[in-house]
Motif scaffolding. Structure first.
Motif, PDB file in Angstrom:
ATOM      1  N   UNK A 152      -9.650  -8.895  10.443  1.00 58.01           N
ATOM      2  CA  UNK A 152      -8.409  -8.128  10.575  1.00 58.01           C
ATOM      3  C   UNK A 152      -7.642  -8.539  11.836  1.00 58.01           C
ATOM      4  N   UNK A 153      -8.391  -8.799  12.920  1.00 52.19           N
ATOM      5  CA  UNK A 153      -7.748  -9.045  14.216  1.00 52.19           C
ATOM      6  C   UNK A 153      -7.154 -10.457  14.306  1.00 52.19           C
ATOM      7  N   UNK A 154      -7.906 -11.452  13.816  1.00 48.51           N
ATOM      8  CA  UNK A 154      -7.422 -12.835  13.969  1.00 48.51           C
ATOM      9  C   UNK A 154      -6.040 -13.069  13.334  1.00 48.51           C
ATOM     10  N   UNK A 209       4.279  -1.533   9.335  1.00 47.87           N
ATOM     11  CA  UNK A 209       2.866  -1.309   9.657  1.00 47.87           C
ATOM     12  C   UNK A 209       2.256  -2.574  10.270  1.00 47.87           C
ATOM     13  N   UNK A 210       2.524  -3.717   9.632  1.00 46.93           N
ATOM     14  CA  UNK A 210       1.973  -4.981  10.145  1.00 46.93           C
ATOM     15  C   UNK A 210       2.585  -5.321  11.502  1.00 46.93           C
ATOM     16  N   UNK A 211       3.890  -5.089  11.636  1.00 43.64           N
ATOM     17  CA  UNK A 211       4.561  -5.347  12.919  1.00 43.64           C
ATOM     18  C   UNK A 211       3.960  -4.459  14.023  1.00 43.64           C
ATOM     19  N   UNK A 212       3.750  -3.192  13.693  1.00 43.43           N
ATOM     20  CA  UNK A 212       3.188  -2.268  14.684  1.00 43.43           C
ATOM     21  C   UNK A 212       1.766  -2.683  15.060  1.00 43.43           C
ATOM     22  N   UNK A 213       0.988  -3.139  14.077  1.00 41.12           N
ATOM     23  CA  UNK A 213      -0.381  -3.591  14.355  1.00 41.12           C
ATOM     24  C   UNK A 213      -0.364  -4.785  15.302  1.00 41.12           C
ATOM     25  N   UNK A 257       0.869  -1.184   0.000  1.00 37.81           N
ATOM     26  CA  UNK A 257       0.000   0.000   0.000  1.00 37.81           C
ATOM     27  C   UNK A 257       0.902   1.229   0.000  1.00 37.81           C
ATOM     28  N   UNK A 258       0.360   2.346  -0.452  1.00 35.67           N
ATOM     29  CA  UNK A 258       1.155   3.580  -0.466  1.00 35.67           C
ATOM     30  C   UNK A 258       1.296   4.120   0.957  1.00 35.67           C
ATOM     31  N   UNK A 259       2.245   5.001   1.154  1.00 34.33           N
ATOM     32  CA  UNK A 259       2.453   5.584   2.495  1.00 34.33           C
ATOM     33  C   UNK A 259       1.221   6.360   2.947  1.00 34.33           C
ATOM     34  N   UNK A 260       0.592   7.069   2.010  1.00 36.39           N
ATOM     35  CA  UNK A 260      -0.643   7.803   2.322  1.00 36.39           C
ATOM     36  C   UNK A 260      -1.702   6.886   2.911  1.00 36.39           C
ATOM     37  N   UNK A 311      -4.874   4.559   7.582  1.00 37.60           N
ATOM     38  CA  UNK A 311      -5.636   3.333   7.881  1.00 37.60           C
ATOM     39  C   UNK A 311      -5.391   2.909   9.321  1.00 37.60           C
ATOM     40  N   UNK A 312      -6.476   2.677  10.036  1.00 38.68           N
ATOM     41  CA  UNK A 312      -6.348   2.205  11.414  1.00 38.68           C
ATOM     42  C   UNK A 312      -5.871   0.756  11.445  1.00 38.68           C
ATOM     43  N   UNK A 313      -6.432  -0.046  10.553  1.00 40.23           N
ATOM     44  CA  UNK A 313      -6.021  -1.443  10.445  1.00 40.23           C
ATOM     45  C   UNK A 313      -6.126  -1.861   8.987  1.00 40.23           C
ATOM     46  N   UNK A 314      -5.311  -2.837   8.579  1.00 38.20           N
ATOM     47  CA  UNK A 314      -5.405  -3.348   7.213  1.00 38.20           C
ATOM     48  C   UNK A 314      -5.433  -4.861   7.233  1.00 38.20           C
ATOM     49  N   UNK A 315      -6.122  -5.417   6.247  1.00 40.28           N
ATOM     50  CA  UNK A 315      -6.279  -6.870   6.214  1.00 40.28           C
ATOM     51  C   UNK A 315      -5.046  -7.557   5.636  1.00 40.28           C
ATOM     52  N   UNK A 316      -4.670  -8.658   6.266  1.00 38.72           N
ATOM     53  CA  UNK A 316      -3.681  -9.569   5.674  1.00 38.72           C
ATOM     54  C   UNK A 316      -4.051 -10.965   6.138  1.00 38.72           C
ATOM     55  N   UNK A 317      -4.182 -11.890   5.204  1.00 44.34           N
ATOM     56  CA  UNK A 317      -4.666 -13.238   5.522  1.00 44.34           C
ATOM     57  C   UNK A 317      -3.671 -14.015   6.382  1.00 44.34           C
ATOM     58  N   UNK A 318      -2.395 -14.050   5.943  1.00 43.44           N
ATOM     59  CA  UNK A 318      -1.355 -14.758   6.687  1.00 43.44           C
ATOM     60  C   UNK A 318      -0.132 -13.847   6.716  1.00 43.44           C
ATOM     61  N   UNK A 319       0.041 -13.158   7.840  1.00 47.77           N
ATOM     62  CA  UNK A 319       0.988 -12.043   7.888  1.00 47.77           C
ATOM     63  C   UNK A 319       2.434 -12.497   7.696  1.00 47.77           C
ATOM     64  N   UNK A 320       2.808 -13.644   8.280  1.00 52.76           N
ATOM     65  CA  UNK A 320       4.203 -14.084   8.127  1.00 52.76           C
ATOM     66  C   UNK A 320       4.535 -14.285   6.645  1.00 52.76           C
ATOM     67  N   UNK A 321       3.595 -14.870   5.882  1.00 54.02           N
ATOM     68  CA  UNK A 321       3.829 -15.096   4.454  1.00 54.02           C
ATOM     69  C   UNK A 321       3.733 -13.794   3.668  1.00 54.02           C
TER      70      UNK A 321
END
Ligand SMILES: [Zn+2]
Length: 295
Positions: free
Chosen positions: A268-270, A223-227, A168-171, A176-186
């Motif tokens: 998003x949370x799981x 971003x994902x690490x911070x989330x 995603x762009x920096x903007x 974004x408060x949260x963003x979706x990622x199905x499997x974050x490690x991958x």
């Protein structure tokens, strides 16, 4: 909504919400990379018609609403073939396929909110395929799973890389408060692999055209690490999912008033919780039939 040239015969439709790349053939036919939300449909159809452009194929990066909600419409109304990976095609093939994505929702609720997503792919890209030929135009396929199980990035014949939601762009990240990622490690692994991707231009669905993406990759990972770290900070003592869910939405001041929104936040949370488990920072314990997350 407007069309902007990226390079050669590669263009984007800027819908305001996202950018949708397309590759133009000599005949005015276009191969779209993704096809937008239902809300964007009328604008896209009218814009293409006003420019004399004819949708002739859709190459989908992944099976998320904002990328494929119009696929079945274009297939039915314009006879446009839909091309996507075999994994994403299986998700969209039927309500039961969709249930693998919306896995905690009932099938009836899935069909109530997401029935527009169901579409039968005309061509399925294998998960080890590196190229696909569409109407005589050769596209390179870069596997970027993680954001969704079979997410791909595609490189047009002009050497323009269309990254879908791999970045995603920096903007967008900043807003974004949260963003979706199905499997974050991958997902993070796929993002890191993009350091190796050489293209003349890069199109990020959310949102924009970039000359380089190296400066985007680390902020996307951060971003994902911070989330995930934010969730970890909200856990002091063993906690169940519902309580953790409530803390996360309160922390972000996100109001959850209906079922669709509840499930969206859950999706998003799981994965963030699972990422903390995958990286050894959180573990699960079952006590008297209840599951608790423990630091
Ligand atoms: Zn997506």
């Amino acid at each position: 909504m407007l069309i902007r040239k990226v390079k050669g015969d590669t263009y984007i439709i800027d819908t305001g919400f996202q950018v949708i790349p397309f590759f133009k053939l000599d005949t005015g036919k276009i191969i779209m990379v993704d096809c937008g939300l239902l809300d964007e449909r009328e604008g896209i159809v009218n814009l293409l018609a006003s420019e004399g452009l004819k949708p002739s194929a859709i190459l989908a990066t992944h099976a998320h609403t904002d990328h494929i909600e119009n696929a079945a419409f274009f297939q039915k109304e314009f006879g446009v073939p839909i091309i996507m990976t075999e994994v994403e095609a299986a998700v969209l093939d039927s309500p039961l396929g969709l249930k693998t994505y919306f896995y905690t929702m009932s099938v009836s609720d899935i069909m109530k909110h997401y029935n527009n997503m169901v579409v039968k792919a005309d061509t399925k890209i294998g998960m080890r395929d590196e190229n696909v030929d569409i109407l005589g135009a050769g596209f390179r396929i870069i596997m970027t799973p993680g954001h969704s199980p079979g997410h791909i990035s595609v490189v047009t014949p002009d050497n323009v890389a269309c990254l879908g939601d791999a970045l995603a762009s920096l903007d967008v990240l900043n807003n974004s408060k949260m963003m979706f990622s199905h499997t974050i490690s991958r997902d993070i692994e796929s993002k890191r692999n993009l350091f190796e991707l050489e293209a003349d231009k890069y199109v990020v669905s959310h949102k924009g055209v970039f000359d380089e993406i190296r400066s985007l990759i680390q902020p996307n990972i951060d971003y994902l690490e911070a989330s995930a770290n934010m969730i970890l900070d909200l856990i002091e003592v063993p906690i169940g999912f519902e309580e953790l869910y409530e803390r996360v939405t309160k922390h972000h001041v996100i109001r959850v008033r209906d079922l669709k929104r509840y499930y969206m936040m859950e999706r998003m949370i799981r994965p963030l919780i699972e990422y903390l488990i995958d990286t050894g920072r959180l573990r699960c314990s079952v006590d008297e039939g209840r599951l608790y997350y423990i630091k």
